[in-house]
Design a protein around this motif. Sequence first.
Motif, PDB file in Angstrom:
ATOM      1  N   GLN A  11     -28.636 -31.562 -32.581  1.00 15.03           N
ATOM      2  CA  GLN A  11     -27.327 -30.713 -32.659  1.00 15.03           C
ATOM      3  C   GLN A  11     -26.531 -31.282 -33.768  1.00 15.03           C
ATOM      4  O   GLN A  11     -25.622 -30.568 -34.701  1.00 15.03           O
ATOM      5  N   LEU A  12     -26.070 -32.491 -33.884  1.00 15.24           N
ATOM      6  CA  LEU A  12     -25.491 -32.903 -34.827  1.00 15.24           C
ATOM      7  C   LEU A  12     -25.763 -32.790 -36.109  1.00 15.24           C
ATOM      8  O   LEU A  12     -24.957 -32.144 -37.103  1.00 15.24           O
ATOM      9  N   GLN A  13     -26.987 -32.958 -36.451  1.00 14.74           N
ATOM     10  CA  GLN A  13     -27.672 -32.798 -37.701  1.00 14.74           C
ATOM     11  C   GLN A  13     -27.398 -31.022 -38.016  1.00 14.74           C
ATOM     12  O   GLN A  13     -27.078 -30.837 -39.322  1.00 14.74           O
ATOM     13  N   ARG A  14     -27.712 -30.305 -36.984  1.00 15.57           N
ATOM     14  CA  ARG A  14     -27.569 -28.823 -37.286  1.00 15.57           C
ATOM     15  C   ARG A  14     -26.148 -28.597 -37.574  1.00 15.57           C
ATOM     16  O   ARG A  14     -25.586 -27.742 -38.500  1.00 15.57           O
ATOM     17  N   VAL A  15     -24.944 -29.178 -36.872  1.00 16.92           N
ATOM     18  CA  VAL A  15     -23.954 -28.940 -37.136  1.00 16.92           C
ATOM     19  C   VAL A  15     -23.266 -29.197 -38.410  1.00 16.92           C
ATOM     20  O   VAL A  15     -22.391 -28.682 -39.029  1.00 16.92           O
ATOM     21  N   GLY A  16     -23.754 -30.396 -38.590  1.00 18.24           N
ATOM     22  CA  GLY A  16     -23.389 -31.149 -39.960  1.00 18.24           C
ATOM     23  C   GLY A  16     -23.764 -30.337 -41.115  1.00 18.24           C
ATOM     24  O   GLY A  16     -23.015 -30.133 -42.245  1.00 18.24           O
ATOM     25  N   ALA A  17     -25.063 -29.803 -41.016  1.00 19.58           N
ATOM     26  CA  ALA A  17     -25.505 -28.804 -42.110  1.00 19.58           C
ATOM     27  C   ALA A  17     -25.031 -27.693 -42.271  1.00 19.58           C
ATOM     28  O   ALA A  17     -24.403 -27.279 -43.301  1.00 19.58           O
ATOM     29  N   LEU A  18     -24.670 -27.081 -41.130  1.00 22.51           N
ATOM     30  CA  LEU A  18     -23.996 -25.894 -41.136  1.00 22.51           C
ATOM     31  C   LEU A  18     -22.339 -25.953 -41.817  1.00 22.51           C
ATOM     32  O   LEU A  18     -22.106 -25.122 -42.547  1.00 22.51           O
ATOM     33  N   LEU A  19     -21.796 -27.098 -41.410  1.00 18.68           N
ATOM     34  CA  LEU A  19     -20.367 -27.306 -41.856  1.00 18.68           C
ATOM     35  C   LEU A  19     -20.671 -27.492 -43.382  1.00 18.68           C
ATOM     36  O   LEU A  19     -19.815 -27.189 -44.232  1.00 18.68           O
ATOM     37  N   ARG A  20     -21.589 -28.091 -43.779  1.00 19.20           N
ATOM     38  CA  ARG A  20     -21.599 -28.407 -45.377  1.00 19.20           C
ATOM     39  C   ARG A  20     -21.829 -27.097 -46.021  1.00 19.20           C
ATOM     40  O   ARG A  20     -21.240 -26.960 -47.011  1.00 19.20           O
ATOM     41  N   GLU A  21     -22.947 -26.328 -45.399  1.00 18.24           N
ATOM     42  CA  GLU A  21     -23.128 -25.087 -46.178  1.00 18.24           C
ATOM     43  C   GLU A  21     -21.718 -24.285 -46.120  1.00 18.24           C
ATOM     44  O   GLU A  21     -21.563 -23.757 -47.210  1.00 18.24           O
ATOM     45  N   THR A  22     -21.040 -24.512 -45.185  1.00 19.80           N
ATOM     46  CA  THR A  22     -19.664 -23.502 -45.433  1.00 19.80           C
ATOM     47  C   THR A  22     -18.794 -24.113 -46.177  1.00 19.80           C
ATOM     48  O   THR A  22     -18.123 -23.451 -47.128  1.00 19.80           O
ATOM     49  N   LEU A  23     -18.725 -25.456 -46.378  1.00 19.74           N
ATOM     50  CA  LEU A  23     -17.925 -26.118 -47.270  1.00 19.74           C
ATOM     51  C   LEU A  23     -18.314 -26.028 -49.023  1.00 19.74           C
ATOM     52  O   LEU A  23     -17.568 -25.375 -49.581  1.00 19.74           O
ATOM     53  N   VAL A  24     -19.676 -25.736 -48.791  1.00 17.84           N
ATOM     54  CA  VAL A  24     -20.216 -25.798 -50.344  1.00 17.84           C
ATOM     55  C   VAL A  24     -20.006 -24.229 -50.974  1.00 17.84           C
ATOM     56  O   VAL A  24     -19.782 -24.071 -51.898  1.00 17.84           O
ATOM     57  N   ALA A  25     -20.395 -23.321 -49.838  1.00 19.29           N
ATOM     58  CA  ALA A  25     -20.574 -22.020 -50.225  1.00 19.29           C
ATOM     59  C   ALA A  25     -19.572 -20.970 -49.241  1.00 19.29           C
ATOM     60  O   ALA A  25     -20.452 -20.403 -48.219  1.00 19.29           O
ATOM     61  N   PRO A  26     -18.468 -21.437 -49.105  1.00 15.66           N
ATOM     62  CA  PRO A  26     -17.752 -20.612 -48.310  1.00 15.66           C
ATOM     63  C   PRO A  26     -17.921 -19.010 -48.308  1.00 15.66           C
ATOM     64  O   PRO A  26     -18.160 -18.595 -49.554  1.00 15.66           O
ATOM     65  N   PRO A  27     -17.991 -18.108 -47.059  1.00 18.96           N
ATOM     66  CA  PRO A  27     -17.999 -16.800 -47.439  1.00 18.96           C
ATOM     67  C   PRO A  27     -16.785 -16.256 -48.020  1.00 18.96           C
ATOM     68  O   PRO A  27     -15.735 -16.865 -48.105  1.00 18.96           O
ATOM     69  N   ASP A  28     -17.129 -14.876 -48.662  1.00 15.56           N
ATOM     70  CA  ASP A  28     -16.057 -14.327 -49.234  1.00 15.56           C
ATOM     71  C   ASP A  28     -14.803 -14.037 -48.396  1.00 15.56           C
ATOM     72  O   ASP A  28     -15.145 -13.663 -47.225  1.00 15.56           O
ATOM     73  N   ALA A  29     -13.864 -13.975 -48.685  1.00  8.68           N
ATOM     74  CA  ALA A  29     -12.567 -13.409 -47.934  1.00  8.68           C
ATOM     75  C   ALA A  29     -12.602 -12.229 -47.539  1.00  8.68           C
ATOM     76  O   ALA A  29     -13.227 -11.099 -48.529  1.00  8.68           O
ATOM     77  N   PRO A  30     -12.502 -11.516 -46.541  1.00  6.29           N
ATOM     78  CA  PRO A  30     -12.657 -10.148 -46.105  1.00  6.29           C
ATOM     79  C   PRO A  30     -11.494  -9.399 -47.065  1.00  6.29           C
ATOM     80  O   PRO A  30     -10.572  -9.979 -47.346  1.00  6.29           O
ATOM     81  N   SER A  31     -11.992  -8.074 -47.554  1.00  6.43           N
ATOM     82  CA  SER A  31     -10.814  -7.448 -48.336  1.00  6.43           C
ATOM     83  C   SER A  31      -9.970  -6.669 -47.455  1.00  6.43           C
ATOM     84  O   SER A  31      -8.982  -6.384 -47.809  1.00  6.43           O
ATOM     85  N   VAL A  32     -10.446  -6.269 -46.428  1.00  9.29           N
ATOM     86  CA  VAL A  32      -9.635  -5.444 -45.151  1.00  9.29           C
ATOM     87  C   VAL A  32      -9.399  -6.645 -44.033  1.00  9.29           C
ATOM     88  O   VAL A  32     -10.415  -7.059 -43.653  1.00  9.29           O
ATOM     89  N   VAL A  33      -8.222  -6.513 -43.642  1.00 11.07           N
ATOM     90  CA  VAL A  33      -7.749  -7.036 -42.214  1.00 11.07           C
ATOM     91  C   VAL A  33      -7.895  -5.949 -41.331  1.00 11.07           C
ATOM     92  O   VAL A  33      -7.009  -5.280 -41.286  1.00 11.07           O
ATOM     93  N   PRO A  34      -8.816  -5.940 -40.440  1.00 11.12           N
ATOM     94  CA  PRO A  34      -8.718  -5.062 -39.037  1.00 11.12           C
ATOM     95  C   PRO A  34      -7.471  -5.003 -38.475  1.00 11.12           C
ATOM     96  O   PRO A  34      -7.436  -6.095 -37.705  1.00 11.12           O
TER      97      PRO A  34
END
Lengths: 475, 475
Positions: free
Chosen positions: B201-224
Motif C-alpha cells: 500500500q505505502l508503495q502504491r500510494v507513494g507512487a500515485l502521489l509522485r505521479e500526481t506531483l510530476v504530472a498533475p492533471p489538467d485543470a477543468p475548463s468548466v466548473v459544474p
Amino acid sequence: MKTDILRARLLEAQLDLAHRREQSVILLLTGHAVTHKGRLVNELNHWLENRHTEVHALGPSSEERERPYWWRFWRRIPDRGRIGIFIHGWYGDALFARAERRLSSGAFRDRLAEIRAFEAELAAEGVVLLKLWMDIDRSTQRRQLQALQKDPVRGWQLNDTDWQRHLQHAAIGALGREMREATAADHAPWRRLDFRDPADQLQRVGALLRETLVAPPDAPSVVPGVVPDVASSAPSIRLADSRSKAALEKEPYAEQLAEAQGRLAINAREAARRRIPVVLAFEGIDAAGKGGSIHRITAALDARQYRVHRIAAPSDEELALPWAWRFWRRLPADGRIAIFDRSWYGRVLVERVEELAPEAAWRRAYGEIREFERQLLVHGTVLCKLFLSISHEEQLRRFEARAAKPHKRHKLTEEDWRNRERWDDYREAIDEMFARTEAPGAEWALIACDDKRQARLRVLESVNQRLEARLVSPI
Amino acid sequence: MKTDILRARLLEAQLDLAHRREQSVILLLTGHAVTHKGRLVNELNHWLENRHTEVHALGPSSEERERPYWWRFWRRIPDRGRIGIFIHGWYGDALFARAERRLSSGAFRDRLAEIRAFEAELAAEGVVLLKLWMDIDRSTQRRQLQALQKDPVRGWQLNDTDWQRHLQHAAIGALGREMREATAADHAPWRRLDFRDPADQLQRVGALLRETLVAPPDAPSVVPGVVPDVASSAPSIRLADSRSKAALEKEPYAEQLAEAQGRLAINAREAARRRIPVVLAFEGIDAAGKGGSIHRITAALDARQYRVHRIAAPSDEELALPWAWRFWRRLPADGRIAIFDRSWYGRVLVERVEELAPEAAWRRAYGEIREFERQLLVHGTVLCKLFLSISHEEQLRRFEARAAKPHKRHKLTEEDWRNRERWDDYREAIDEMFARTEAPGAEWALIACDDKRQARLRVLESVNQRLEARLVSPI
C-alpha cells in the motif's frame, strides 16, 4: 471644539492613520455596569470610518479556550492603520472574577502584571492604547437599573449580571482603582468618565481619541517583564565545547533510536489523551541538522497530532502586526503538538545579527520572549527549546558535502555562506540568548551535533524527558 | 520502482512543488473502518518533507459549526507549494450520515453535487486532488476488529464507531461506489486500495502521489455548478435607466431615515437573538455612494454585531490560495453581520475589465459565485446584494466636486478616472453579472443613486425587507 468640527477632525485623523499604516489604535472601555458603554461605542463608531474600525466584545470560543489565555486577544489586535474598540477587553475577566472571589488577590495582581507586559509590548510595536474607565455612583446605578427594568423597549438589555455587579459596586470600584493604578502608563493611559454627565461623554471620548491619533504617546523604551531578566546569572554556554566525542556506530544507534521513538510515541499519545499542548522550538547553527532531527521526532508521532511550522520571512499580513503575532497564531490547541523549525528566537539571532530589527527592538525581545513562554507554561503547555550546534570545522565539511551532491545542493544557499562569515557575531547573540531566556520550565537543551546519530538520540531524549516530567503528575 | 528510489523521487517531486509554489496538493483518504488509514498516512508522512505537509483529521470546532458547512474545509486548504492530507475530509460526513440514515438519499446526492463543484473549483485554482478509497471485505474487517480488540497494545485504537461501521459494511460499500462514481473526474480521480495487500500500500500510494506531483492533471475548463447557469433568462438591468426622479427634501428624508433605521435596529437585534448570520454585499459604480449607504446601515446597528470588510487587493497569503478563500475567511459567525464594501463580484467586474484574471477564470466565477451564495443560504444566512448605480453625468459631477474639496480629494484617484473611461466595458460586465448571478434568495437590489437621499432609503428598505422576509418565520 464644536461637535461638527470635532467629528470632522477625528475622521481626518483616522483617515490619516489608515493612510500611513504605521500604527494601529486600541480603545478599551471597561468599568461599572449600566454605564452605557455599548451606546457610547455605537455613537463613537458612527463618527468613525467603519471600514477601518472593528469592535470586539464577545466571550471566548472553544478554539480560544483551548489555547493560552492571551491568544484570544492577540488574534484580535488590529492591523496597522486600523482602530480596534474593545469592550472590557483584557480587564473584564480579572475585574469581575476578582469581585466574585473566583480569583485570589495574588492571582489578580499577577494578571495585572501580565496586562502591563502585554500593553507595553503592543505599544512598543506600534499599537497605540487608550483606556476608559466608566464610572457611576451606586445610587445612580440603582436608579438606572430600576428604570431599565421598567422600560418596555430597552428592558431586554438588562440581565442578572447587571444586578450582581450592582451589589458588588464597592468592590468593583476599589478593584478598578487598583487596576488603573497598576496599569497606567504614558503609553497606555487611563481616562475616567463619569456617568452623571452623559451629554458630554461622546464629545470627550471623541476628543481623547483624536488627541491620541494626532499625537500618539511615545512607545515605551523598556517592556516590564513579568519574569525578571536573569541575564548573566545563567552560565553562558560555549558552543565550541559542544563537539561530541566518539562517533556512534550504526547498529547500536538503530536500536536506541527505535527505543526512544517508541517512548516518544507513548508519551505523545498520553499527552493527547490528557489534552496537554506541546511546543517544540528548534534553533541551531546552519547545517547542524534541524530537519533531520525533526524527522526523527515526527516519525514517532501520529501525523494527525502535530504540525511543523517552518519560520521564514513574515508575510505582509504578519508585517502589519506586532512581531510576536505570527508565533501566537501558530500555537497548538490542547492535545496537539506544534514543532517550530526556527522560532521566535529569530528576533534575537538573525534579526539582531543582520540588523533587520533595531537594537532597542531585539533587546526588548528577551523580556517579551520570557513572558510569551511563561504564558505557554501557565496554560499547561509542555515547552521544549532545543539548540542544535556544530563546530565551525564540521559546518564547513557539511557545506562542502552539500555543494558536491546534486540533490542536496538546494539546501545550501549564499545566505548560509554569509552567515558562516558572521560566526562570531552569531556566537555572541546565541550566548546572550541562552543567558537571558533560560527559565524554569523553559530551559534550553543544547545538543552537540557533530555526530548526527548521537545528536538525534539526544534530541529525542530531551523531548522525552520533558514530556515525562509533565506526565508523571496524575492529572 | 525500488522503495528507496521511489521515496527519493517522491521527495524530489515534493521539494519541486514547494519551490515552484504554483500549485498545492490534496491527498484525501476515506473508506471502510480499520483499514489502517492512520498508519498509512503516518508512513507516507515520514517519506515527505513535513515542513511542507499538513494532516487534517479532526471534527468541527464551535467556530466551524457557526459558519456555512464548507468553511471548515476552506480554512484548511493548503497554500501553494504545500501538501494537505485529509482523512475522510469532506466525504466522511456524507458517507457515514447516509449509512446511519441521518441523511436522506436526496440530501446525500445534493452533497455529492456540492463536492463536485467544490473539487472542480479547487482544481481550477491550482489545487491538485488525489482521492483514495480504502477497501476491505466484511470478513477480513471482522477478523481485524477481533484481533485489535484482543491486542493489549493497540486495543485503545478501537471504538464503538468501528463496530457500528462494520455492521454497516454493505451500506458503506454501496454508498462508496455511488460516491466515487458521482465525484470521479480527471482533475479529482479516485483510486481504490485493497486492505488485503497492505505490504504494497505505502508503495502504491507513494507512487500515485509522485505521479500526481510530476504530472498533475489538467485543470477543468468548466466548473459544474450545483446551481444551473440562468444567464439571459433574467432580465438585463440597464444602468442608464437607473436615474432617479425628483429629489427628496431634507425633512421628509430625515424622518424616513430615522424610521428605516429604527426598523433595521429591531430586525438586526432579532437576527442576533435567533443567531441568524447576515451578509451584505455592496457593489456599485465609483462615487455612487457605497460608503455613505454603509454608514446609514451601521448607524442603526450595534457596533458589537457587525464588521465592515473593505475588499481591496489581496494579501500575499490570500494570493497563495484559491481566489474565493479571502471571502470564505470573512464569513460571519451565526448571529453576526458582515458588510462587504466591494465583494467577490470583483472577480467578474474589475478583474474582468482590467484583465487581472484570464477570461476562463472570470467566466468560471459565475458558477463559483452562485455556489458560494447557495452555501450561505443553505446555512441560513440572510444575503443582501446591493448594486449602487449612478448616471454617467452624475458621476462626472461628483468627481469634479470631490476634486474641488480639499478634504474629499483623497477619495478621488487616477483609477477612478481610468475606470470612468471604461464605462461601457463595465456596463457590459455589470449586465452579465446581473444576468448570471440572480437566484432565489440571492436577488440583486439595484439602487439608483443620482439622488443620495432616496438611494440611502432604498438601501435600508431593501435590507429591511430581506431581513423581515426571513424573520417572519417563527424559528
